[in-house]
Design a protein around this motif. Sequence first.
Motif, PDB file in Angstrom:
ATOM      1  N   UNK A 110       3.763  12.148   9.396  1.00 40.13           N
ATOM      2  CA  UNK A 110       2.928  13.067   9.472  1.00 40.13           C
ATOM      3  C   UNK A 110       1.430  12.495   8.775  1.00 40.13           C
ATOM      4  N   UNK A 111       1.742  11.393   7.833  1.00 36.63           N
ATOM      5  CA  UNK A 111       0.530  10.403   7.544  1.00 36.63           C
ATOM      6  C   UNK A 111       0.768   9.151   7.733  1.00 36.63           C
ATOM      7  N   UNK A 112      -0.127   8.746   8.507  1.00 32.76           N
ATOM      8  CA  UNK A 112       0.102   7.487   8.910  1.00 32.76           C
ATOM      9  C   UNK A 112      -1.476   6.536   9.235  1.00 32.76           C
ATOM     10  N   UNK A 113      -1.511   5.348   9.378  1.00 32.40           N
ATOM     11  CA  UNK A 113      -2.685   4.674   9.823  1.00 32.40           C
ATOM     12  C   UNK A 113      -3.245   5.195  11.212  1.00 32.40           C
ATOM     13  N   UNK A 114      -4.896   5.224  10.936  1.00 32.00           N
ATOM     14  CA  UNK A 114      -5.536   4.983  10.023  1.00 32.00           C
ATOM     15  C   UNK A 114      -5.986   6.285   8.976  1.00 32.00           C
ATOM     16  N   UNK A 115      -6.659   6.043   7.737  1.00 33.19           N
ATOM     17  CA  UNK A 115      -6.982   7.199   7.215  1.00 33.19           C
ATOM     18  C   UNK A 115      -8.469   7.181   6.982  1.00 33.19           C
ATOM     19  N   UNK A 116      -8.881   8.580   6.812  1.00 33.31           N
ATOM     20  CA  UNK A 116     -10.402   8.566   6.660  1.00 33.31           C
ATOM     21  C   UNK A 116     -10.896   8.496   5.353  1.00 33.31           C
ATOM     22  N   UNK A 117     -10.901   7.206   4.966  1.00 32.40           N
ATOM     23  CA  UNK A 117     -11.412   6.989   3.521  1.00 32.40           C
ATOM     24  C   UNK A 117     -11.943   5.774   3.573  1.00 32.40           C
ATOM     25  N   UNK A 118     -12.769   5.079   2.635  1.00 31.99           N
ATOM     26  CA  UNK A 118     -13.329   3.778   2.541  1.00 31.99           C
ATOM     27  C   UNK A 118     -12.117   2.737   2.040  1.00 31.99           C
ATOM     28  N   UNK A 119     -11.166   3.203   1.407  1.00 27.28           N
ATOM     29  CA  UNK A 119     -10.106   2.450   0.843  1.00 27.28           C
ATOM     30  C   UNK A 119      -8.976   2.191   2.123  1.00 27.28           C
ATOM     31  N   UNK A 120      -9.285   1.895   3.143  1.00 25.01           N
ATOM     32  CA  UNK A 120      -8.656   1.764   4.420  1.00 25.01           C
ATOM     33  C   UNK A 120      -9.169   0.448   5.209  1.00 25.01           C
ATOM     34  N   UNK A 121      -8.513  -0.541   5.193  1.00 29.53           N
ATOM     35  CA  UNK A 121      -8.954  -1.708   5.992  1.00 29.53           C
ATOM     36  C   UNK A 121      -7.671  -2.669   6.426  1.00 29.53           C
ATOM     37  N   UNK A 122      -7.440  -2.971   7.770  1.00 37.08           N
ATOM     38  CA  UNK A 122      -6.744  -3.909   8.376  1.00 37.08           C
ATOM     39  C   UNK A 122      -7.538  -5.152   8.661  1.00 37.08           C
ATOM     40  N   UNK A 123      -8.926  -4.902   8.576  1.00 35.36           N
ATOM     41  CA  UNK A 123      -9.557  -6.189   9.137  1.00 35.36           C
ATOM     42  C   UNK A 123      -9.661  -7.364   8.188  1.00 35.36           C
ATOM     43  N   UNK A 124      -9.859  -8.712   8.714  1.00 34.84           N
ATOM     44  CA  UNK A 124      -9.941  -9.681   7.705  1.00 34.84           C
ATOM     45  C   UNK A 124     -11.231  -9.714   6.951  1.00 34.84           C
ATOM     46  N   UNK A 125     -12.339  -9.255   7.652  1.00 39.68           N
ATOM     47  CA  UNK A 125     -13.635  -9.028   6.959  1.00 39.68           C
ATOM     48  C   UNK A 125     -13.479  -8.054   5.682  1.00 39.68           C
TER      49      UNK A 125
END
Length: 422
Positions: free
Chosen positions: A351-366
């Motif tokens: 019901x809740x999974x990646x990604x999330x529509x928020x700034x606290x949401x990163x998978x990138x190395x940068x």
Amino acid sequence: MLTRRGLMRAALASAAVPILADTPPIARLKSRKAEARPIPNAERLARVERARGLMRENHLDAIALGGGSSLVYFSGIRWGVSERLFLMILPAAGEPFFVSPGFEQGRALEQIGGGPFPTARILTWEEDVSPFPVVAKALADRKLTTARIGVEERMPFVFADGIGKALPAAMMVSATPVTAGCRMIKSANELALMHLANQVTLEAFEAAWKSVRDGMTAHEFAAAIAAAHQGLGFDGEADVFVGEGAALPHGSRRPQAIRENSLVLIDGGCQVEGYHSDITRTFVYGKATDKMKRVFDIVRQAQSAALAAARPGVRCESVDKAARQVITAAGYGPGYKYFTHRIGHGIGLDEHEWPYLTAANTLQKDGQGIALAPDMTFSDEPGIYIPGEFGIRLEDDMHILEGRAELFTAQSTSLEAPFGNR
């Protein structure tokens, strides 16, 4: 799988289902179960190859999946999480293998045999021994003694820790770049199941809304929604919050009843072949006040703003910002003062999974936020919550297309006619 809505409310509601199922709007519903098409094994094999590509990109030699939705995603096996270890190890090369409690071997073989890896090896452990040396030996046999092993994010710590201690030269790291990297992008088959789930839930909500009566409790109305989902052929549920209870985004435990001119918020969904819907409607049983109508209009505009902002290449946080600007400009800011949560979350097998529509949401190395891509799916759910008065949330699930986004369901039209001319 359990959802945040929990089992207790379902148990309380179930006693009223037989009576409420006889109301004409619910009794007229027809099952849509035959419309659901299971995910084929060929698609699961394609997912594995995609995962292996992401393993190489992230320098992982294998990933470990316990019971839960990622196990379902790759293998089709439905297995709950308990204190007993059940595990799938998917290596970057070669056939996966499974580790199971010995007494569960028959059940495990039954599910493995119907999945994409019918000849996969299964190792078992008995109740009087630790399962972790079994896992360690199997990994050593695959020359993975010093491997980087990705652990699925919802696996209990005790399992990851146990494997790590049994194989100390290996490095246990996060598998999320692989599992979420695959699951974020939905296939045509997945999208079809999600579309059906959303249509079913909206139809169930409308039938229950047509069955509402003065004095109905929140539990009784939740039972009507469950009965409507059953009539359509699926298990579904909803939270129901009335009046001041709706000012808390996930509601209040206090007893609540629907009376003339009550504001009612319903938030729920169903699963179709494991794929979720998540819809919220807010309505007034009777006549809405001018303030309620104004807040509804602001929330609807915010939902539309988020939808307009959502397109490939846009960062997740930009979608939240678009909705929040509308609400703040209307006097219900700043920040999270009245719109107290993010605009949305990814949705699919969870019901809740990646990604999330928020700034606290990163998978990138940068460290940058995730950018939207075609065939991602999200909830779009702005809300305004006024303590001591009421709360209004509108939620539909959306699909990112090549140059825009669209909702799986039509937006709510008003507090007094939430389903328009359906």
